[in-house]
Scaffold this motif. Structure first.
Motif, PDB file in Angstrom:
ATOM      1  N   GLY A   1       7.054   1.399  -0.298  1.00 19.19           N
ATOM      2  CA  GLY A   1       7.107   2.801   0.068  1.00 19.19           C
ATOM      3  C   GLY A   1       5.746   3.474   0.181  1.00 19.19           C
ATOM      4  N   TYR A   2       4.684   2.797  -0.274  1.00 15.38           N
ATOM      5  CA  TYR A   2       3.337   3.364  -0.191  1.00 15.38           C
ATOM      6  C   TYR A   2       2.767   3.173   1.229  1.00 15.38           C
ATOM      7  CZ  TYR A   2       2.849   4.133  -5.234  1.00 15.38           C
ATOM      8  OH  TYR A   2       2.982   4.601  -6.514  1.00 15.38           O
ATOM      9  N   TYR A   3       1.817   4.056   1.566  1.00 17.93           N
ATOM     10  CA  TYR A   3       1.141   3.970   2.864  1.00 17.93           C
ATOM     11  C   TYR A   3      -0.244   3.345   2.677  1.00 17.93           C
ATOM     12  CZ  TYR A   3       4.822   6.937   4.702  1.00 17.93           C
ATOM     13  OH  TYR A   3       6.045   7.422   5.083  1.00 17.93           O
ATOM     14  N   TYR A   4      -0.645   2.504   3.662  1.00 19.04           N
ATOM     15  CA  TYR A   4      -1.901   1.768   3.554  1.00 19.04           C
ATOM     16  C   TYR A   4      -2.719   1.916   4.843  1.00 19.04           C
ATOM     17  CZ  TYR A   4       0.341  -0.695  -0.347  1.00 19.04           C
ATOM     18  OH  TYR A   4       0.968  -1.000  -1.528  1.00 19.04           O
ATOM     19  N   THR A   5      -4.010   1.799   4.713  1.00 22.32           N
ATOM     20  CA  THR A   5      -4.920   1.670   5.859  1.00 22.32           C
ATOM     21  C   THR A   5      -6.241   1.110   5.356  1.00 22.32           C
ATOM     22  OG1 THR A   5      -5.798   2.767   7.843  1.00 22.32           O
ATOM     23  CG2 THR A   5      -6.041   3.946   5.760  1.00 22.32           C
ATOM     24  N   LYS A   6      -7.099   0.758   6.284  1.00 22.25           N
ATOM     25  CA  LYS A   6      -8.417   0.226   5.921  1.00 22.25           C
ATOM     26  C   LYS A   6      -9.511   1.109   6.526  1.00 22.25           C
ATOM     27  CE  LYS A   6      -7.150  -4.624   5.309  1.00 22.25           C
ATOM     28  NZ  LYS A   6      -7.544  -4.689   3.879  1.00 22.25           N
TER      29      LYS A   6
ATOM     30  N   VAL B   1      -2.302   2.701  10.281  1.00 26.02           N
ATOM     31  CA  VAL B   1      -1.731   3.136   9.004  1.00 26.02           C
ATOM     32  C   VAL B   1      -0.311   2.570   8.942  1.00 26.02           C
ATOM     33  CG1 VAL B   1      -1.007   5.092   7.585  1.00 26.02           C
ATOM     34  CG2 VAL B   1      -3.093   5.261   8.966  1.00 26.02           C
ATOM     35  N   TRP B   2       0.012   1.843   7.866  1.00 28.89           N
ATOM     36  CA  TRP B   2       1.336   1.244   7.770  1.00 28.89           C
ATOM     37  C   TRP B   2       1.967   1.521   6.401  1.00 28.89           C
ATOM     38  CZ3 TRP B   2      -3.114  -1.412   6.829  1.00 28.89           C
ATOM     39  CH2 TRP B   2      -3.179  -2.202   5.681  1.00 28.89           C
ATOM     40  N   GLN B   3       3.273   1.405   6.379  1.00 33.19           N
ATOM     41  CA  GLN B   3       4.018   1.617   5.137  1.00 33.19           C
ATOM     42  C   GLN B   3       4.507   0.282   4.606  1.00 33.19           C
ATOM     43  OE1 GLN B   3       7.555   4.046   5.450  1.00 33.19           O
ATOM     44  NE2 GLN B   3       7.418   4.720   3.307  1.00 33.19           N
ATOM     45  N   GLY B   4       4.179   0.036   3.329  1.00 36.17           N
ATOM     46  CA  GLY B   4       4.585  -1.221   2.713  1.00 36.17           C
ATOM     47  C   GLY B   4       6.028  -1.176   2.245  1.00 36.17           C
TER      48      GLY B   4
ATOM     49  N   GLU C   1      -1.096  12.746   1.828  1.00 34.38           N
ATOM     50  CA  GLU C   1      -2.159  12.256   0.949  1.00 34.38           C
ATOM     51  C   GLU C   1      -3.056  11.266   1.679  1.00 34.38           C
ATOM     52  OE1 GLU C   1      -0.303  10.618  -2.486  1.00 34.38           O
ATOM     53  OE2 GLU C   1       0.087  12.566  -3.420  1.00 34.38           O
ATOM     54  N   MET C   2      -2.447  10.420   2.500  1.00 34.66           N
ATOM     55  CA  MET C   2      -3.223   9.440   3.263  1.00 34.66           C
ATOM     56  C   MET C   2      -4.161  10.149   4.244  1.00 34.66           C
ATOM     57  SD  MET C   2      -4.145   6.455   4.158  1.00 34.66           S
ATOM     58  CE  MET C   2      -2.993   5.322   3.362  1.00 34.66           C
ATOM     59  N   GLU C   3      -3.635  11.155   4.952  1.00 34.19           N
ATOM     60  CA  GLU C   3      -4.467  11.880   5.916  1.00 34.19           C
ATOM     61  C   GLU C   3      -5.610  12.606   5.213  1.00 34.19           C
ATOM     62  OE1 GLU C   3      -1.878  14.390   8.155  1.00 34.19           O
ATOM     63  OE2 GLU C   3      -1.277  12.772   9.540  1.00 34.19           O
ATOM     64  N   SER C   4      -5.344  13.177   4.055  1.00 38.51           N
ATOM     65  CA  SER C   4      -6.391  13.881   3.308  1.00 38.51           C
ATOM     66  C   SER C   4      -7.490  12.920   2.876  1.00 38.51           C
ATOM     67  CB  SER C   4      -5.784  14.572   2.080  1.00 38.51           C
ATOM     68  OG  SER C   4      -4.882  15.589   2.469  1.00 38.51           O
TER      69      SER C   4
ATOM     70  N   ARG D   1     -14.996  -3.611   4.414  1.00 38.21           N
ATOM     71  CA  ARG D   1     -13.855  -2.697   4.500  1.00 38.21           C
ATOM     72  C   ARG D   1     -13.158  -2.610   3.136  1.00 38.21           C
ATOM     73  NH1 ARG D   1      -9.940  -3.637   9.441  1.00 38.21           N
ATOM     74  NH2 ARG D   1      -9.419  -5.533   8.301  1.00 38.21           N
ATOM     75  N   ARG D   2     -12.495  -1.467   2.912  1.00 33.76           N
ATOM     76  CA  ARG D   2     -11.658  -1.320   1.713  1.00 33.76           C
ATOM     77  C   ARG D   2     -10.314  -0.736   2.110  1.00 33.76           C
ATOM     78  NH1 ARG D   2     -11.476   4.008  -0.299  1.00 33.76           N
ATOM     79  NH2 ARG D   2     -13.075   5.380   0.611  1.00 33.76           N
ATOM     80  N   THR D   3      -9.326  -0.993   1.262  1.00 38.44           N
ATOM     81  CA  THR D   3      -7.962  -0.540   1.539  1.00 38.44           C
ATOM     82  C   THR D   3      -7.664   0.758   0.794  1.00 38.44           C
ATOM     83  OG1 THR D   3      -7.212  -2.832   1.801  1.00 38.44           O
ATOM     84  CG2 THR D   3      -5.520  -1.166   1.424  1.00 38.44           C
ATOM     85  N   ILE D   4      -7.059   1.716   1.512  1.00 39.12           N
ATOM     86  CA  ILE D   4      -6.599   2.970   0.902  1.00 39.12           C
ATOM     87  C   ILE D   4      -5.092   2.878   0.718  1.00 39.12           C
ATOM     88  CG2 ILE D   4      -6.321   5.453   1.231  1.00 39.12           C
ATOM     89  CD1 ILE D   4      -8.860   5.477   2.863  1.00 39.12           C
TER      90      ILE D   4
END
Length: 406
Positions: free
Chosen positions: A51-56, A45-48, A76-79, A66-69
């Motif tokens: 300021g948004y957080y991303y993961t696949k 999980v990384w922060q762009g 919100e990312m954990e949820s 795969r898709r990107t969240i």
């Protein structure tokens, strides 16, 4: 004396007497569940820079799988991650169930690593190649299964044996899924009602001379092997004189070798390690329960054992090189090279085992002795799958000529 309370009784007592608050308990359960799903996520999980957080996460509908969240906050990312894995667990694909099923069987010792590898190969062949592995098991009907099975037989030109391997996986996966409450399909009833003609299966026709060594070929082979007594060549001779499986031969210890018999109760298995390379282990049980047996030491085997003693006088294993046992691959490769040297078609170590069985049957040895030597449960297995004509063409001509002589 008061009976000891069960865990459920203790929990009920604590709830009824206000020792534990039901809301607190529910929150703890939800937190534990959340932690479980978060631990399932292995991707970064990384922060762009925005300021948004991303993961696949996995998504079979996408081209690359795969898709990107993208989420504003860590919470919100954990949820979203929890929601993703919870959905997978409640609506798993065939592939997800397959992996869970074999991992559980391996965990409880119901299968070995060698079997896991074979199951993975079969799954790749039968299910992944047809995209059926991406279907969600909860929504599959018996009609879906019937269409898949019949189309697989036709499109992949399955033999009855290959179909049996595919059916084994389907049995296991759907029984496991039903126990988890993910399907209402009774796989036992499904296959019991499935009507498939034998004509639907492909057949691999082989001439007898492709399956066994003739008497003349065996004489040439034995002479060549004795002239070059390497561990690989001696392993071939061991198979020729005992009918043992190659995995059983390379797993022998000197304590198993006696004057009049060989005690067979181990086998070498092969499987893929984490890096994809083949690994070999000695298993203290044979391929089947019937594989535990005493194989007779014939006179021609004695010189082979003596040569092995001369090579490895102090080792634990009979076929040992340095600190490791010789692998099945070494013996099998040695047989191919020997066939090339004497100018005959290449055949497998299994062909030697079939040759041994054929000689026993042709010599009218008692059925009970044959199945014991082969490690089979019944004589029909030997006769149906290990019995071939081992006579040369000229010998057959002579035999038939003597009989058909009006």
């Amino acid at each position: 004396m008061e009976e000891q309370m069960t865990e459920r009784q203790m929990l009920n007592y604590a709830l009824e007497n206000g020792i534990i608050d039901i809301n607190t308990l529910q929150m703890q359960i939800e937190m534990n569940e959340r932690e479980k799903y978060l631990e399932m996520h292995k991707n970064k999980v990384w922060q762009g820079s925005n300021g948004y957080y991303y993961t696949k996460v996995e998504d079979q509908s996408k081209k690359d799988g795969r898709r990107t969240i993208k989420k504003k906050t860590v919470q919100e990312m954990e949820s979203e991650i929890v929601y993703h894995y919870k959905k997978i667990e409640n609506e798993p694909t065939i592939e997800y169930i397959f992996q869970e099923w074999i991992e559980q069987k391996l965990k409880y010792g119901e299968i070995q690593k060698q079997t896991v590898e074979r199951y993975n190969q079969d799954f790749e062949r039968f299910f992944k190649s047809s995209e059926f592995s991406k279907r969600k098991i909860r929504y599959l009907t018996e009609m879906d299964l019937e269409q898949f099975v019949k189309s697989s037989i036709v499109q992949n030109h399955l033999t009855s044996k290959a179909y049996g391997n595919m059916r084994t996986l389907m049995y296991g996966m759907f029984k496991y899924a039903k126990k988890r409450g993910l399907t209402d399909v009774s796989i036992t009833s499904f296959f019991g009602d499935l009507d498939i003609s034998r004509k639907a299966f492909s057949k691999n026709y082989k001439l007898d001379e492709e399956c066994v060594f003739s008497e003349l070929e065996m004489k040439k082979l034995v002479k060549d092997l004795f002239s070059k007594p390497t561990l690989g060549n001696l392993g071939i001779l061991f198979a020729a004189y005992t009918g043992m499986r190659v995995g059983e031969i390379v797993a022998l210890k000197w304590e198993d070798v006696h004057d009049k018999y060989i005690y067979v109760h181990r086998t070498q298995i092969r499987y893929r390690g984490e890096n994809g390379d083949y690994k070999y282990d000695i298993r203290d049980t044979p391929k089947t329960e019937a594989g535990i047996r005493k194989v007779i030491v014939v006179e021609n085997l004695i010189p082979v054992i003596k040569k092995l003693r001369a090579i490895n006088p102090f080792t634990e294993y009979v076929f040992q090189r340095g600190e490791s046992t010789v692998t099945k691959y070494v013996v099998e490769t040695s047989l191919y090279r020997a066939c090339d040297r004497i100018g005959i078609p290449r055949r497998s170590m299994h062909a030697l085992r079939k040759t041994y069985a054929t000689r026993l049957i042709n010599s009218h040895i008692d059925d009970a002795i044959i199945i014991n030597q082969m490690g089979h449960t019944d004589i029909q297995t030997t006769r149906n799958y290990y019995y071939y004509n081992d006579k040369s063409f000229d010998s057959i001509c002579e035999i038939i000529g003597k009989v058909i002589n009006y």
